[in-house]
Design an enzyme around this catalytic site. Sequence first.
Site, PDB file in Angstrom:
ATOM      1  CG  ASP A  16     -68.269   1.378  60.156  1.00  0.00           C
ATOM      2  OD1 ASP A  16     -67.965   1.309  58.755  1.00  0.00           O
ATOM      3  OD2 ASP A  16     -67.216   1.637  61.017  1.00  0.00           O
ATOM      4  CD  GLN A  17     -73.448   6.101  58.465  1.00  0.00           C
ATOM      5  OE1 GLN A  17     -72.775   6.929  58.725  1.00  0.00           O
ATOM      6  NE2 GLN A  17     -74.936   6.088  58.111  1.00  0.00           N
TER       7      GLN A  17
END
Length: 138
Positions: A16-17
């Site tokens: 994810d980020q």
Amino acid sequence: MYISEKSIEVRYAETDQMGVVYHANYLVWMELGRTKLIEDLGFKYADMEKDGIISPVIDIEISYKSPVRYGEKALVKTWIESYDGLRVTYGYEIFTEKGDLSVTAISKHVCVKKDTFRPISVKRQFPEWHEAYEKAKK
């Protein structure tokens, strides 16, 4: 009890980020672990599918302990938690590159005919698999 091991290089697309492996990707890694275990026991799941048999997940439990991050390698350990000739429960532990426990999980499966989804007896239809699972289970 036989424990199979599969090393996974964490790809950027799996995170994810925050650079942490997205939770659903652990399910993919569990599938890789199951496949490796089956191959370690001398079989190929694709051969079972050629015979018109599939093994859907009927239940899954997963507990997240610590994150695996982009650029690391993860280690998936897989074993047969229980097996009764019809249903099989696989156990999993996934570790970070540093050896920290990241995930514990189980997945339950049953073998069914692909066209009818009726359960089959692995013991009767695949006696070699049955024998190998009996020897390898917990």
